[in-house]
Design an enzyme around this catalytic site. Sequence first.
Site, PDB file in Angstrom:
ATOM      1  N   ASP A   1      -6.708  -6.579   4.385  1.00  0.00           N
ATOM      2  CA  ASP A   1      -7.793  -6.023   3.562  1.00  0.00           C
ATOM      3  C   ASP A   1      -8.671  -7.158   3.050  1.00  0.00           C
ATOM      4  OD1 ASP A   1      -9.265  -4.230   1.867  1.00  0.00           O
ATOM      5  OD2 ASP A   1      -8.112  -5.047   0.191  1.00  0.00           O
TER       6      ASP A   1
ATOM      7  N   LYS B   1       2.330 -15.193   4.635  1.00  0.00           N
ATOM      8  CA  LYS B   1       2.615 -16.108   3.521  1.00  0.00           C
ATOM      9  C   LYS B   1       4.124 -16.330   3.505  1.00  0.00           C
ATOM     10  CE  LYS B   1       1.440 -18.564  -0.043  1.00  0.00           C
ATOM     11  NZ  LYS B   1       0.721 -19.843   0.080  1.00  0.00           N
TER      12      LYS B   1
ATOM     13  N   TYR C   1       0.794  -1.228   0.000  1.00  0.00           N
ATOM     14  CA  TYR C   1       0.000   0.000   0.000  1.00  0.00           C
ATOM     15  C   TYR C   1       0.829   1.282   0.000  1.00  0.00           C
ATOM     16  CZ  TYR C   1      -4.584  -2.157   0.681  1.00  0.00           C
ATOM     17  OH  TYR C   1      -5.751  -2.857   0.506  1.00  0.00           O
TER      18      TYR C   1
HETATM   19  C1  IPM Z   1     -10.675  -1.068   2.990  1.00  0.00           C
HETATM   20  C2  IPM Z   1     -10.758  -0.681   1.544  1.00  0.00           C
HETATM   21  C3  IPM Z   1      -9.556   0.160   1.154  1.00  0.00           C
HETATM   22  C4  IPM Z   1      -8.297  -0.669   1.364  1.00  0.00           C
HETATM   23  C5  IPM Z   1      -9.596   0.749  -0.271  1.00  0.00           C
HETATM   24  C6  IPM Z   1     -10.841   1.591  -0.471  1.00  0.00           C
HETATM   25  C7  IPM Z   1      -8.353   1.518  -0.623  1.00  0.00           C
HETATM   26  O1  IPM Z   1     -10.884  -1.815   0.740  1.00  0.00           O
HETATM   27  O2  IPM Z   1     -10.644  -0.169   3.849  1.00  0.00           O
HETATM   28  O3  IPM Z   1     -10.649  -2.256   3.294  1.00  0.00           O
HETATM   29  O4  IPM Z   1      -7.887  -1.428   0.478  1.00  0.00           O
HETATM   30  O5  IPM Z   1      -7.720  -0.565   2.447  1.00  0.00           O
HETATM   31 MG    MG Z   2     -11.116  -3.597   1.864  1.00  0.00          MG
END
Ligand code: IPM
Ligand code: MG
Length: 369
Positions: A245, A189, A138
């Site tokens: 996520d 993983k 990220y």
């Molecule tokens: C979450 C969402 C976000 C993420 C997106 C909207 C960038 O899916 O908060 O889980 O991937 O963190």
């Molecule tokens: Mg998400």
Amino acid sequence: MPTKHRIAVIPGDGVGPEVTAEALKVLSHAATQFGFAYETTEFPFGSDHYLATNEFMPAGQLERFQEYDAIFLGAIGDPRLPPGLVERGIIAAIRFGLDLYINLRPIKLYAEHLCPIKAKTPADVDMVVVRENTEDLYTGMGGYFKRGTPDEVVIANQIFTRKGCERAARYAFGLAAARKRKKLTLVDKANAIEVQQLWRRTVEEVAPDFPDVSFDFAYIDAACMWMVKNPETFDVIVTPNLFGDIITDLGAIVQGGMGVAASGNIHPGRVSLFEPIHGSAPKYKGKNVVSPIAAVAAVGMMLEYVGETAAAQAVESSIAELLASKRIPSLDASSGLKTSEVGDMLAGELRRHAAAPRSVTARSVGSGK
Ligand code: IPM
Ligand code: MG
């Protein structure tokens, strides 16, 4: 003098404003019933604001957020803009900019009939995912080479730091120590992605500081399978950002759906952000049909975080009560209830709880205390 909680509110896009209105309705009832003071400041950030001003947030906004105790966010995302643009410009920018290194996502089933897995009951589905929130794929480190040509190359770096792993692990151990089962599972993983051994080493090194907590490791692929087959094996999960996520959308459906799943983006001791896990659901915008329960659950987590524990527990108990009794029969439009009706029901239930507190299901997870 009692503290006055200062809350920044970003209703955002799509159904965000609708669910935020119900969340704030419940917050206002909680304040009346439990006798705390708060004030909200609304910020217009979202896709309309971006389209009108060409900026996600004004310069200095992150500093301004620090004048608040918490931020509540409805939802961000709009099909008029390229995928992820405004999500990265607002949600990710706040998570990274305020160093909200924990994404806390409780997965708790409130009523057996909401669970898509046969014969699983609320006793089987009661876990919390501690998702590391500032690293991994990220960070955006990487990029394009020969973009748009047949020779195009892209690189995305999976970043982990010892500090990032350790602060997530410590938070997760602390949370596990405060829970009944006192169990932590690191989901990674580390077989295929060798550098994820850093996570395993870190967890092993932190573990002696939490002697009451037992811990184990699970690979993300197997963990997905166990989450469906035997969700009762999990208590607290700690996991890197991307796996966190993915696994929390799986978790959301195991607890009944996106209509109930809430999260806190937390830097302990600093301004932190609370939001439903669901997105902006543009096709339902303005229809008054989506469940505001996830947003209300996020208010519950926010109240816990700012120290209003009794109010937080009452919010959670109200949700549990209305779902278990089937007065709110489902988490989607099939319930026949409008978004605003569900908000009214939650506010009414909260009044009953405040009048006669019950501790049927509430167990706090908000601040890890
Ligand atoms: C979450 C969402 C976000 C993420 C997106 C909207 C960038 O899916 O908060 O889980 O991937 O963190
Ligand atoms: Mg998400």
